[in-house]
Design a protein around this motif. Sequence first.
Motif, PDB file in Angstrom:
ATOM      1  N   THR A   2       0.754  -0.737  -0.456  1.00 29.67           N
ATOM      2  CA  THR A   2      -0.009   0.069   0.191  1.00 29.67           C
ATOM      3  C   THR A   2       0.881   1.038   0.169  1.00 29.67           C
ATOM      4  N   GLU A 118      10.469  -4.768 -14.279  1.00 30.15           N
ATOM      5  CA  GLU A 118       9.269  -5.841 -13.417  1.00 30.15           C
ATOM      6  C   GLU A 118       9.484  -6.719 -12.276  1.00 30.15           C
ATOM      7  N   GLU A 120       7.078  -7.969  -8.511  1.00 31.15           N
ATOM      8  CA  GLU A 120       6.741  -7.957  -8.142  1.00 31.15           C
ATOM      9  C   GLU A 120       6.577  -7.640  -6.304  1.00 31.15           C
ATOM     10  N   ASP A 123       2.136  -7.618  -2.022  1.00 31.15           N
ATOM     11  CA  ASP A 123       0.414  -7.760  -2.079  1.00 31.15           C
ATOM     12  C   ASP A 123       0.068  -8.239  -3.913  1.00 31.15           C
ATOM     13  N   SER A 125       1.264  -6.586  -6.996  1.00 27.66           N
ATOM     14  CA  SER A 125       0.297  -6.085  -7.624  1.00 27.66           C
ATOM     15  C   SER A 125       2.354  -5.574  -7.889  1.00 27.66           C
ATOM     16  N   PHE A 126       2.782  -4.982  -9.239  1.00 31.00           N
ATOM     17  CA  PHE A 126       4.121  -4.716  -9.718  1.00 31.00           C
ATOM     18  C   PHE A 126       4.309  -3.759  -9.787  1.00 31.00           C
TER      19      PHE A 126
END
Length: 497
Positions: A2, A118, A120, A123, A125-126
């Motif tokens: 977050t 990229e 990960e 959570d 997300s990337f």
Amino acid sequence: MTENSKLIQGRTGAWEIVMGLEIHAQVASKAKLFSGAAVGFGAGPNEQVSLIDAGFPGMLPTLNKYCVEQAVKSGLGLRAQINLKSQFDRKNYFYPDLPTGYQISQLYHPIVGEGVVEVEAEDGSFFNVGIERLHLEQDAGKLIHDLSPTESYVDLNRAGTALMEIVSRPDIRSPEEAVAYVKKIRTILIYLGTCDGDMEKGNLRADVNVSVCRAGNYDKFKETGDFSFLGTRCEIKNVNSFRFISQAIQYEARRQIEILEDGGSITQETRLFDAVKGETRSMRSKEEAQDYRYFPDPDLLPLVLEQAWIDEIKASLPELPDDKRRRFMSEYGLSQYDAGVLISEQAKADYFEAAAKGRDAKLVSNWVTNEVSARLAADSKDFSDNPLPAAHVAQLVELIETNVISSKIAKEVFDHVWNGEGSPAEVVEKHGLKQVTDTGAIEKAVDEIIAANPDKAAAVAEKPQAIGWFVGQVMKATGGKANPAAVNDILKTKLGL
């Protein structure tokens, strides 16, 4: 992850952490960058040192082509620009473990330019981390201080070892992101075979540049490119474990915030992380580039590469983690999470594929990532040292799929197999663990339990979930071998559900 995890609340408001990392990865080469001396862990002091490594006068470096190839391969794996022309520079400083008085590196014209990775997050997300450069350089030797209370010794075995320094942009915003990024870089290099990633041996380590700024300033930096929006950074040198990277960042960020909130200023410096105390401490003030008096190495010509050779290397690249994850999701129907866990280690991914041929891929994935991984961790092993053949996992899953054993019995079978008692089929036969599918035998057990518990049987009509008690009793009576689906079906019929 977050957005709030990227903020630290201080006494006077919220702060943001901003980080860039310099990862030093030892090239998986049997010889050093500029000499033919061997590279290997565990040799006696100064047993792997050439005259070039020792800085003898008149000794000229000869560039190791294999190391160049590994750097190019790594750059391609990082989706970065390969520079057809690069140059080696001398970084001048005096220290006992550097007998030449300079380190050969690449400051102005690195072999690999900008790229992007990229990553990960926890959570699922990337986020992207920009790669500023990858350059080749030689490692220094090692000082040994614990052999005498009054003397220090120099071991030059590492001197001249080829390193790839991978420099990121300041795109990393939390300790969790930093760890995830280093794990991703390590995984890519291991897949490529350009670095073994062994952090315990120092073959992969990170310098972490940490700064803090007021909440919102990072967005202003991204909009304008103006570094004045970011705080003064401090570099934490040679952090060699994921846990220490996280701890060092947390401590250093708090340290800087406390200084700023007390009205002080941050001194740009190099710091070390004390793993015992869990804190960073000052090592030296941060030198600027001109202090090293960089200049092109006169003994080495500019490195000129041909595009055809780059294309040849690119064509030989193995399947990389991101591509493998996408294939696992499409080919095997795995979730993003399951695929991500499997591809995190190349050996684990290969093991899964070997076991999943013709079997229920989700079920195989569960066994590989749970039971097998847990046993390996308990034995302090990784998948490259896995004593259990993938064929045994495949056979175990086949026995479950064909209802020869239940999932519960499968765990007992797995225990025997792990302890070396043979294949799953052999264990099932040896210990009589075949699942009872004879409905007559199951029905007989059901009738006996219902007859012995008429009150509970009558209560099931008002409370259908109470059937679970009967299922447990039947399984107990059959030694856990009854087919659970058959037990449920027979009980529902007998109890009028």
